[in-house]
Design an enzyme around this catalytic site. Structure first.
Site, PDB file in Angstrom:
ATOM      1  N   GLY A   1       0.451  -0.876  -0.407  1.00 33.58           N
ATOM      2  CA  GLY A   1       0.077   0.022  -0.077  1.00 33.58           C
ATOM      3  C   GLY A   1       0.861   1.037  -0.324  1.00 33.58           C
ATOM      4  O   GLY A   1      -0.111   2.439   0.075  1.00 33.58           O
TER       5      GLY A   1
ATOM      6  N   ARG B   1      -6.102   0.694 -15.232  1.00 33.32           N
ATOM      7  CA  ARG B   1      -5.753   1.614 -13.817  1.00 33.32           C
ATOM      8  C   ARG B   1      -6.940   3.148 -14.250  1.00 33.32           C
ATOM      9  O   ARG B   1      -7.748   3.426 -13.309  1.00 33.32           O
ATOM     10  CB  ARG B   1      -4.452   2.218 -13.777  1.00 33.32           C
ATOM     11  CG  ARG B   1      -4.166   0.523 -13.155  1.00 33.32           C
ATOM     12  CD  ARG B   1      -2.736   1.227 -12.155  1.00 33.32           C
ATOM     13  NE  ARG B   1      -3.479   1.689 -10.939  1.00 33.32           N
ATOM     14  CZ  ARG B   1      -3.142   3.244 -10.368  1.00 33.32           C
ATOM     15  NH1 ARG B   1      -2.606   4.005 -11.964  1.00 33.32           N
ATOM     16  NH2 ARG B   1      -3.516   3.610  -8.923  1.00 33.32           N
TER      17      ARG B   1
ATOM     18  N   CYS C   1     -14.697  -1.170 -27.690  1.00 34.63           N
ATOM     19  CA  CYS C   1     -16.151  -1.013 -27.115  1.00 34.63           C
ATOM     20  C   CYS C   1     -16.355   0.082 -25.958  1.00 34.63           C
ATOM     21  O   CYS C   1     -17.731  -1.185 -25.363  1.00 34.63           O
ATOM     22  CB  CYS C   1     -16.212  -2.027 -28.475  1.00 34.63           C
ATOM     23  SG  CYS C   1     -16.135  -1.837 -29.645  1.00 34.63           S
TER      24      CYS C   1
HETATM   25  C1  LIG Z   1      -1.911  -6.060  -3.668  1.00 37.73           C
HETATM   26  C2  LIG Z   1      -1.266  -6.259  -2.035  1.00 37.73           C
HETATM   27  C3  LIG Z   1      -0.376  -5.605  -1.779  1.00 37.73           C
HETATM   28  C4  LIG Z   1       0.425  -5.297  -2.645  1.00 37.73           C
HETATM   29  O1  LIG Z   1      -0.434  -3.884  -2.854  1.00 37.73           O
HETATM   30  P1  LIG Z   1       0.326  -2.304  -3.555  1.00 37.73           P
HETATM   31  O2  LIG Z   1      -0.377  -1.608  -2.772  1.00 37.73           O
HETATM   32  O3  LIG Z   1       1.210  -2.973  -5.120  1.00 37.73           O
HETATM   33  O4  LIG Z   1       1.534  -2.055  -2.947  1.00 37.73           O
HETATM   34  C5  LIG Z   1      -0.019  -6.415  -0.918  1.00 37.73           C
HETATM   35  N1  LIG Z   1       0.301  -7.488   0.221  1.00 37.73           N
HETATM   36  C6  LIG Z   1      -1.881  -7.684  -0.294  1.00 37.73           C
HETATM   37  C7  LIG Z   1      -2.563  -8.768   1.124  1.00 37.73           C
HETATM   38  C8  LIG Z   1      -2.580  -7.487  -1.764  1.00 37.73           C
HETATM   39  O5  LIG Z   1      -3.710  -7.928  -1.640  1.00 37.73           O
END
Ligand SMILES: *Cc1c(COP(=O)(O)O)cnc(C)c1O
Length: 424
Positions: free
Chosen positions: A230, A309, A340
């Site tokens: 995240g 995205r 489309c």
């Molecule tokens: C998607 C995900 C991540 C990675 O998320 P980022 O935003 O790319 O850092 C890490 N852990 C879990 C469990 C995820 O589902």
């Protein structure tokens, strides 16, 4: 600023040659940038005991990229059988893999236990009795619910399907102990693309508090806490990057304070995807059409099958036009693909230099959740992937999909079934 100057300096002068040699569109990734980000992360967190990054495979599931991660000592975060297989193909085993599935089925448990197993990260308390052979080391995913507010992509924790609730957390470790677990970890992931580092600091504080709770209730000393992924990147030029230095400093202080208070400390893991590779990839595509109706459109040879995205989240991806980086941005365009769906646009009402057919566009920051999210709707196929190596050479690391791939699932053994007639 999205996409590093160094990547631009090495890519832009050769972009035309690459389009000539490989054809467009393609995603291209930067080995140098990925290694720099990885090495910097290790350096910054070197003061935190047992620090390890588990690269989130779903962000960029290409073996050549995973090899770079493995080479830097990182493990892998997987949430599907395919991702487990990819990680094992590059050599990861056992505790080098975290398996963070949700809504897990029996086949996943079975494959997870094969080939030396992996760290099982259970998403719910009800799964404890469903694990066929309970491992010695177990981890749980924690969802803080109303204790935290989430963010845009991952949503509010109360509405998020992931993890066990605060009320369940102690019981989960107790039940796991009863099933024979002896070593424990704790995981959470409450944000996505978060640029405010203090949010991650709070997440770290939160998992350390839950560690204390588990120790005081059950006497269990957690071996590790995993603060998830995240970590955000600035997709827009005006956005400030995540202050990773401050983040590392404050996390180190939290772990030091925990050590002082408890005379032990869990190891610290994270599982970043976007932050590791996002800025080190871009989508290179050629302008093939333009139209002038109620708006001005530039039609390019890539479409949302290569990058979801913008359509999915309304996400911004910066665009450069090769050879026109410094030209005045005196046009307003929608940059569109050929699918489309009207949301098949890489940019809407974007100020750009005047674009001519044949111009090469570079769509920034596609190194995570880019190619991987692609799909085949409308029989639009996914493009190839290239890797710009440290020595300046370029390597094909995935070919483009072909119509044979698209039609492959139409080759199968005939299977006609006559259900018994049911009285209605
Ligand atoms: C998607 C995900 C991540 C990675 O998320 P980022 O935003 O790319 O850092 C890490 N852990 C879990 C469990 C995820 O589902």
């Amino acid at each position: 600023m999205p996409m590093s100057q160094s990547f631009k300096d090495r890519l832009f002068p050769i972009a035309e040659q690459l389009v000539e040699h490989y054809g467009s569109p393609f995603h291209i990734y930067d080995e140098v940038g990925i290694r720099e980000t990885g090495e910097n992360l290790k350096k910054l967190f070197s003061g935190v005991k047992g620090f390890r990054e588990y690269y989130a495979v779903k962000a960029l599931p290409n073996p050549e990229i995973l090899k770079l991660m493995f080479d830097m000592g990182f493990g892998f975060d997987c949430s599907s059988i395919g991702e487990l297989q990819l990680s094992r193909q590059v050599g990861a085993r056992g505790e080098q893999i975290m398996f963070t599935s949700n809504n897990t089925d029996q086949t996943e448990f079975k494959i997870a236990a094969e080939e030396g197993g992996c760290v099982l990260n259970l998403d719910d308390i009800s799964l404890i009795e469903k694990v066929p052979e309970f491992p010695e080391l177990i981890c749980f995913r924690y969802n803080p619910g109303p204790r935290r507010t989430g963010n845009v992509i991952i949503g509010n924790p109360v509405e998020a399907k992931y993890g066990l609730s605060h009320e369940q957390v102690v019981d989960a470790y107790r039940l796991a102990q009863q099933r024979g677990a002896k070593r424990f970890g704790l995981h959470t992931m409450v944000a996505s693309n978060e640029l405010d580092y203090s949010y991650m600091v709070e997440t770290t504080r939160m998992v350390l508090e839950i560690s204390e709770l588990i120790e005081s209730e059950l006497g269990i000393k957690l071996e590790f806490v995993n603060i998830g992924g995240g970590f955000g990147i600035p997709y827009e030029p005006e956005q400030a990057p995540l202050d990773i230095d401050a983040l590392a400093n404050e996390i180190e202080s939290l772990f030091n304070a925990f050590q002082k208070k408890h005379q032990y400390v869990p190891r610290m893991y994270m599982e970043s995807g976007r932050f590791m590779t996002g800025p080190h990839g871009c989508l290179v595509t050629s302008a093939i059409n333009h139209k002038d109706i109620y708006r001005k459109y530039i039609g390019v040879d890539a479409c949302m099958s290569a990058l979801m995205r913008p359509a999915l989240y309304g996400a911004y991806h910066h665009i450069d036009v090769i050879g026109k980086e410094d030209a005045p941005k005196d046009q307003v365009y929608d940059v569109a693909g050929s699918l489309c769906e009207n949301n098949d646009k890489f940019a809407t009402q974007r100020k750009l230099p005047k674009i001519d057919e044949g111009d090469i566009l570079v769509i920034h920051d596609t190194g995570a959740h880019g190619h991987a999210m692609g799909f085949q709707y409308n029989a639009k196929l996914r493009p190839k992937e290239l890797l710009l190596r440290a020595d300046g050479s370029v390597e094909l690391i995935r070919r483009e999909e072909t119509l044979d791939d698209y039609f492959a699932t139409l080759t199968f053994a005939e299977d006609r079934f006559a259900p018994d007639q049911v009285e209605s």
